[in-house]
Enzyme design. Structure first.
Site, mmCIF file in Angstrom:
data_model
loop_
_atom_site.group_PDB
_atom_site.id
_atom_site.type_symbol
_atom_site.label_atom_id
_atom_site.label_comp_id
_atom_site.label_asym_id
_atom_site.label_seq_id
_atom_site.Cartn_x
_atom_site.Cartn_y
_atom_site.Cartn_z
ATOM 1 N N VAL A 59 0.568 16.846 -13.557
ATOM 2 C CA VAL A 59 1.988 16.591 -13.806
ATOM 3 C C VAL A 59 2.445 17.337 -15.062
ATOM 4 C CG1 VAL A 59 3.719 14.809 -14.176
ATOM 5 C CG2 VAL A 59 1.710 14.293 -12.803
ATOM 6 N N GLU A 60 3.433 18.225 -14.906
ATOM 7 C CA GLU A 60 4.006 18.939 -16.045
ATOM 8 C C GLU A 60 5.487 18.607 -16.101
ATOM 9 O OE1 GLU A 60 6.145 20.987 -18.158
ATOM 10 O OE2 GLU A 60 5.896 22.549 -16.641
ATOM 11 N N LEU A 61 5.900 17.927 -17.183
ATOM 12 C CA LEU A 61 7.217 17.304 -17.210
ATOM 13 C C LEU A 61 8.153 17.806 -18.299
ATOM 14 C CD1 LEU A 61 6.075 13.631 -16.582
ATOM 15 C CD2 LEU A 61 6.723 15.376 -14.928
#
EC number: 1.2.1.3
Length: 636
Positions: A328-330
């Site tokens: 997950v890259e947010l």
């Protein structure tokens, strides 16, 4: 002067003579070995050489394309476009248009259904069965072919990115071409090493075992990617996925659906040119209800998500149904700390240039963009003066039209900044800026949307400089994803670190300074997944593992960790000398636990033997180990 000659002991003179006589043969041998090695490299190079191929170039990408304008759209199409402006998407058709000038791109795309998604996954799965058996050399050939195409078609690829996202060509070169070429070249050069089986150490008790870790394909992996870098975000997961032996299904954003179709054909063209199935890589443009079907699909072995936190919660909840692992890259609220040692003060203009790129690259729509500039007292005013003189004359526009020599309204000079993907965030941005000003921040320039006189349907926001921002202001805590330069004061290095750590995000960070103690303090104490020193985002240009902590996500892509993240990491423990030594269960602990005469033991001997095993393996002193060995032997 007499020439110096090396001394040779008399006993070795015959040998020296022999060697002298053999020198021509030695030279021939060395030349032969060199030729063989060069021949090997030549053959290897030919086996992995890039293959030329072409794909149809969309008409919109060609020079002097005029296109249908927004105002020419009527009826149902107009309703679809107006809905998309509000973030409401039609489940029958997606209409793409250029955010910089409003020209319509293509004829519309029908969103994928659950049946479409399932077909894509099954097709990738079937192709992956054969692809998993390819060698690294075969996979490198595909990547070399892809790299060759990217380098030779930069103009077309960049134009497609600019049309679909509204950015300038310079922004597209840095954020699309350069980083894609870097990922391809790094994987070609270092990918095999990252996935080569590794030997791992054993211990004293298990010295007769050999330990290995292997990296195997997972099957079909998927990626749901954001719109801000339509080429790079689309192709990046494909590079890692296929090199690790997987099939890949990419879900691009609805906002950049048009260009994604072109980029898919490029990837498939490289596969086909090298003799592999085009079905290995799939793309599905779908709306949220269908995306849930993709992210929870049991045939998807791993998922990469690049996007916002609210959507990430839904994606991870969906993936949990099938227990699918997610990277997950947010995004973040990345800080740049500017120290005030003498050399830093003297170089403030050069630092300001880097900060300008960090803030305004792709109109601020950059997950590792600099969202907070934290300056110490000795540099604050100098930095404020420097950047304000740069930001005020910024020119906005569409670089594709501005550079057209047939445009009668063309003004000299390309625009500094392009458009934002959508006007949906403009109300929020203006509210945050006004709220900060009410709380004491100084609005030096910008702060509101721009109604471009030449492009009335373009999505432009004025490049903004907001000084004297404090951590308590909402704008200092909210990810803006916009062209806003926030300048914050820090009294000291510890104070700057505290400000840097004051948000829920922790993706990237930058530190500018030359006092080694202060720089080291910032690097070690700022909470972030990545830090650049005297630079912005440099870690991404060298394929270090990419990702954050806290509210910025988890997991890593890029680099060795990225490749291994889309692999099955398999541990192997095998006998080192299978004919001599192997695991055997001693009678004392063999099931069922009996005495020699068939009656049950009380277990004391078995317990004592187990204690001896543990002490033999793990006692810290030699005497302790000897005691363990004696206990073990006594109770065997």
């Amino acid at each position: 002067m007499e020439a110096l000659t090396p001394y040779v002991p008399p006993a070795l003179l015959p040998l020296a003579g022999t060697l002298r006589d053999q020198l021509p043969l030695v030279g021939v041998a060395l030349v032969s070995l060199g030729a063989i090695y060069l021949g090997y490299l030549y053959i290897l190079g030919r086996n992995e050489a890039a293959v030329a191929f072409n794909v149809p170039i969309p008409p919109e990408v060609r020079a002097n394309w005029k296109g249908k304008k927004w105002e020419d759209v009527q009826g149902e199409e107009k309703k679809v476009l107006e809905g998309q402006l509000r973030g409401s998407w039609n489940d029958k058709v997606i209409l793409s248009y250029c955010p910089a000038d409003g020209r319509i791109l293509g004829n519309g795309i029908k969103p994928a259904t659950t049946e479409d998604v399932d077909r894509a996954i099954q097709a990738a799965k079937k192709a992956q069965t054969e692809w998993a058996g390819t060698s690294f050399a075969e996979r490198r050939k595909v990547l070399r072919t892809l790299l060759k195409y990217v380098l030779e078609h930069q103009e077309e690829l960049v134009t497609a990115c600019c049309l679909d996202s509204g950015k300038t060509k310079v922004d597209a070169s840095f954020g699309e071409i350069l980083v894609t070429a870097e990922k391809l070249k790094w994987t070609i050069d270092h990918g095999e090493k990252a996935l080569t089986p590794e030997s791992r150490p054993t211990n004293f008790l298990m010295m007769y075992k050999k330990n290995m870790v292997t990296y195997e394909p997972l099957g079909v992996v998927s990626a749901c990617v954001s719109w801000n870098y339509p080429l790079h975000n689309f192709i990046g997961p494909i590079i890692s996925g296929i090199f690790a032996g997987n099939g890949v299904v990419v879900k691009p954003s609805e906002q950049t659906a048009w260009s994604s179709a072109f980029f898919l054909e490029v990837v498939r063209g490289a596969l086909s040119a090298c003799g592999h199935s085009r079905d290995l890589v799939q793309s599905v443009v779908c709306l949220p209800d269908v995306a849930d079907f993709l992210t929870s699909h049991p045939e998807v072995a791993q998922l990469t998500f690049i996007g916002s936190r609210p959507v990430a919660h839904k994606v991870c909840e969906s993936a949990a149904k099938a227990l699918t692992p997610v990277t997950v890259e947010l995004g973040g609220k990345d800080p740049a700390v500017i120290l005030d040692d003498p050399r830093t003060v003297s170089e403030i203009s050069s630092i300001a240039s880097i900060l300008m790129r960090g803030v305004f690259q792709s109109a601020g729509q950059n997950c590792i963009g600099v969202e907070r500039v934290i300056a110490l007292p000795g540099v604050y005013d100098k930095l404020l003066d420097d950047v304000s003189s740069r930001i005020k004359p910024f020119r906005l526009g569409s670089v594709l039209l501005e550079s057209n020599p047939e445009d009668p309204q063309q003004k000299p000079g390309a625009p500094d900044m392009g458009a934002l993907i959508s006007p949906a965030s403009f109300d929020r941005l203006e509210s945050l800026i006004n709220d900060a000003v009410r709380q004491g921040a100084s609005l030096v320039c910008g702060g509101k949307r721009v109604n471009h006189p030449k492009y009335p349907h373009g999505h432009y926001f004025a490049p903004t400089l907001l000084a004297d921002v404090t951590p308590s202001m909402r704008i200092a805590q909210t990810e803006l994803f916009a062209p806003v330069f926030l300048l914050m004061r820090a009294d000291s290095v510890p104070h700057a670190i505290a400000i840097a750590n004051s948000t829920e995000y922790a993706l990237g960070a930058s530190v500018f300074g030359y006092n080694h103690i202060d720089v080291a303090a910032c690097v070690s104490n700022i909470k972030a997944g990545m830090v650049s020193v005297n630079d912005f985002g440099s870690y991404y240009a060298v394929q270090l593992p990419f990702g954050g902590v806290k509210g910025s996500g988890y997991g890593r892509f890029a680099g060795e960790e990225g490749l291994r993240g889309v692999s099955n990491i398999k541990s192997l423990c095998i006998d080192r000398f299978p004919k001599l030594m192997a695991t055997r269960i001693p009678p004392r602990v063999d099931y069922p636990i009996y005495k020699g005469d068939g009656s049950r033991q009380d277990g004391t001997g078995a317990w004592e033997m187990c204690k001896g095993v543990v002490e033999t393996g793990y006692q810290l002193t030699l005497a302790g180990r000897v005691s363990g060995i004696l206990r073990l032997l006594k109770n065997m």
